[in-house]
Scaffold this motif. Structure first.
Motif, PDB file in Angstrom:
ATOM      1  N   GLU A   1       0.834  -1.204   0.000  1.00  0.00           N
ATOM      2  CA  GLU A   1       0.000   0.000   0.000  1.00  0.00           C
ATOM      3  C   GLU A   1       0.867   1.251   0.000  1.00  0.00           C
ATOM      4  O   GLU A   1       0.569   2.228  -0.716  1.00  0.00           O
ATOM      5  N   ALA A   2       1.936   1.231   0.788  1.00  0.00           N
ATOM      6  CA  ALA A   2       2.837   2.386   0.874  1.00  0.00           C
ATOM      7  C   ALA A   2       3.492   2.673  -0.469  1.00  0.00           C
ATOM      8  O   ALA A   2       3.640   3.835  -0.876  1.00  0.00           O
ATOM      9  N   LYS A   3       3.884   1.634  -1.183  1.00  0.00           N
ATOM     10  CA  LYS A   3       4.511   1.813  -2.496  1.00  0.00           C
ATOM     11  C   LYS A   3       3.533   2.414  -3.498  1.00  0.00           C
ATOM     12  O   LYS A   3       3.902   3.283  -4.298  1.00  0.00           O
ATOM     13  N   PHE A   4       2.300   1.955  -3.475  1.00  0.00           N
ATOM     14  CA  PHE A   4       1.309   2.484  -4.403  1.00  0.00           C
ATOM     15  C   PHE A   4       0.954   3.930  -4.074  1.00  0.00           C
ATOM     16  O   PHE A   4       0.769   4.753  -4.972  1.00  0.00           O
TER      17      PHE A   4
ATOM     18  N   ILE B   1      -0.739   6.041  -7.239  1.00  0.00           N
ATOM     19  CA  ILE B   1      -1.706   5.132  -7.856  1.00  0.00           C
ATOM     20  C   ILE B   1      -2.841   4.859  -6.865  1.00  0.00           C
ATOM     21  O   ILE B   1      -2.587   4.659  -5.676  1.00  0.00           O
ATOM     22  N   PRO B   2      -4.098   4.856  -7.321  1.00  0.00           N
ATOM     23  CA  PRO B   2      -5.223   4.624  -6.406  1.00  0.00           C
ATOM     24  C   PRO B   2      -5.059   3.355  -5.576  1.00  0.00           C
ATOM     25  O   PRO B   2      -4.523   2.337  -6.069  1.00  0.00           O
ATOM     26  N   PRO B   3      -5.518   3.368  -4.327  1.00  0.00           N
ATOM     27  CA  PRO B   3      -5.388   2.198  -3.446  1.00  0.00           C
ATOM     28  C   PRO B   3      -6.057   0.949  -4.001  1.00  0.00           C
ATOM     29  O   PRO B   3      -5.712  -0.168  -3.610  1.00  0.00           O
TER      30      PRO B   3
ATOM     31  N   ILE C   1       1.439  -0.853 -14.365  1.00  0.00           N
ATOM     32  CA  ILE C   1       0.169  -0.124 -14.225  1.00  0.00           C
ATOM     33  C   ILE C   1       0.323   1.332 -14.653  1.00  0.00           C
ATOM     34  O   ILE C   1      -0.560   1.892 -15.321  1.00  0.00           O
ATOM     35  N   LYS C   2       1.444   1.952 -14.320  1.00  0.00           N
ATOM     36  CA  LYS C   2       1.689   3.334 -14.752  1.00  0.00           C
ATOM     37  C   LYS C   2       1.825   3.405 -16.275  1.00  0.00           C
ATOM     38  O   LYS C   2       1.352   4.351 -16.908  1.00  0.00           O
ATOM     39  N   TYR C   3       2.453   2.407 -16.858  1.00  0.00           N
ATOM     40  CA  TYR C   3       2.555   2.335 -18.317  1.00  0.00           C
ATOM     41  C   TYR C   3       1.161   2.220 -18.945  1.00  0.00           C
ATOM     42  O   TYR C   3       0.833   2.904 -19.931  1.00  0.00           O
TER      43      TYR C   3
ATOM     44  N   GLY D   1      -5.145   6.101 -20.733  1.00  0.00           N
ATOM     45  CA  GLY D   1      -5.676   7.395 -20.309  1.00  0.00           C
ATOM     46  C   GLY D   1      -6.502   7.434 -19.047  1.00  0.00           C
ATOM     47  O   GLY D   1      -6.788   8.511 -18.535  1.00  0.00           O
ATOM     48  N   SER D   2      -6.931   6.302 -18.521  1.00  0.00           N
ATOM     49  CA  SER D   2      -7.693   6.297 -17.266  1.00  0.00           C
ATOM     50  C   SER D   2      -7.311   5.068 -16.455  1.00  0.00           C
ATOM     51  O   SER D   2      -6.849   4.066 -16.995  1.00  0.00           O
ATOM     52  N   TRP D   3      -7.562   5.173 -15.147  1.00  0.00           N
ATOM     53  CA  TRP D   3      -7.187   4.063 -14.270  1.00  0.00           C
ATOM     54  C   TRP D   3      -8.038   2.828 -14.512  1.00  0.00           C
ATOM     55  O   TRP D   3      -7.543   1.692 -14.443  1.00  0.00           O
ATOM     56  N   TYR D   4      -9.339   2.992 -14.791  1.00  0.00           N
ATOM     57  CA  TYR D   4     -10.166   1.800 -14.970  1.00  0.00           C
ATOM     58  C   TYR D   4      -9.788   1.061 -16.259  1.00  0.00           C
ATOM     59  O   TYR D   4      -9.818  -0.171 -16.302  1.00  0.00           O
ATOM     60  N   LEU D   5      -9.389   1.796 -17.287  1.00  0.00           N
ATOM     61  CA  LEU D   5      -8.935   1.132 -18.506  1.00  0.00           C
ATOM     62  C   LEU D   5      -7.583   0.455 -18.291  1.00  0.00           C
ATOM     63  O   LEU D   5      -7.314  -0.618 -18.843  1.00  0.00           O
TER      64      LEU D   5
END
Length: 233
Positions: free
Chosen positions: A74-77, A82-84, A144-146, A152-156
């Protein structure tokens, strides 16, 4: 009699499948993934989540039993911005089992060999870093960042993580839309990705956004204050 039965059925069909507190927490989770849609916008989202809500009790118990091991993840994210939600992906992927192996995948994050190597992990017979919780988490963050930059969005990014980039691009192009409700309706949308998404949203909602206990505590405090006022009178 049939008339009243139909009225009753229509009444219950109009009710949300989730209680108000659950609905608010689920919508908060969806918002954290940069979704413009909520449970109220299209029944397919709610029906998809409802299909998997029976699994959340087991995953939540697993979360409670692994909180110490989860904390550094969790700390790394959080540090990566990046969203929890994404720190909970291992519960849907591997039930938070670092030694888990699937069909060509392994570890907390269930990386395939090629993806693992692409994002900095060593995958050899005598050294498989997919089974290293810390190293594989660092790779998951890079991946995930890539995906976020790519789609363009977190859910995608989450959909692409679960089904693969090529598959998601194909479905988006086919539907001329990247909205959750549209994509979920596509018959080619993988069932495994639906399960991954639904389980993680429901777990994220319960852990990070569910506020029912706080509401109950506020009510208790108010009741105690009312009692004091009544005694004073």
């Amino acid at each position: 009699m049939l008339k009243y039965l139909l009225i009753t059925l229509f009444f219950f069909a109009g009710l949300s499948l989730f209680a108000a507190d659950n609905t608010r927490s689920i919508n908060a989770s969806l918002t954290s993934l940069e979704s413009n849609e909520t449970l109220a916008d299209d029944p397919i989202i709610e029906k998809t989540l409802n299909h998997y809500k029976g699994t959340i009790s087991v995953l939540y118990k697993r979360h409670q039993a692994t909180r110490v091991a989860l904390a550094p993840i969790e700390a790394k994210f959080e540090k990566a911005g990046i969203p929890p939600y994404f720190s909970l992906v291992p519960y849907a992927e591997s039930k938070f089992n670092a030694s888990s192996r699937g069909c060509g995948s392994a570890g907390l994050w269930q990386f395939g060999k090629q993806t693992a190597c692409n994002f900095g992990l060593i995958v050899k017979k005598k050294k498989d870093e997919r089974l290293n919780a810390s190293r594989s988490t660092d790779a998951a963050i890079r991946y995930i960042k890539y995906l976020k930059r790519e789609f363009g969005s977190w859910y995608l990014a989450d959909f692409a993580y679960a089904m693969g980039e090529g598959k998601l691009k194909k479905i988006i192009k086919k539907n001329s839309s990247d909205e959750i409700s549209v994509l979920l309706k596509d018959p080619e949308f993988p069932k495994g990705t639906k399960a991954h998404f639904a389980k993680t949203v429901l777990l994220d909602a319960r852990i990070n956004y569910y506020k029912a206990d706080e509401v109950e505590e506020e009510v208790v405090v108010k009741d105690e204050e009312q009692i004091k006022d009544e005694k004073a009178e």
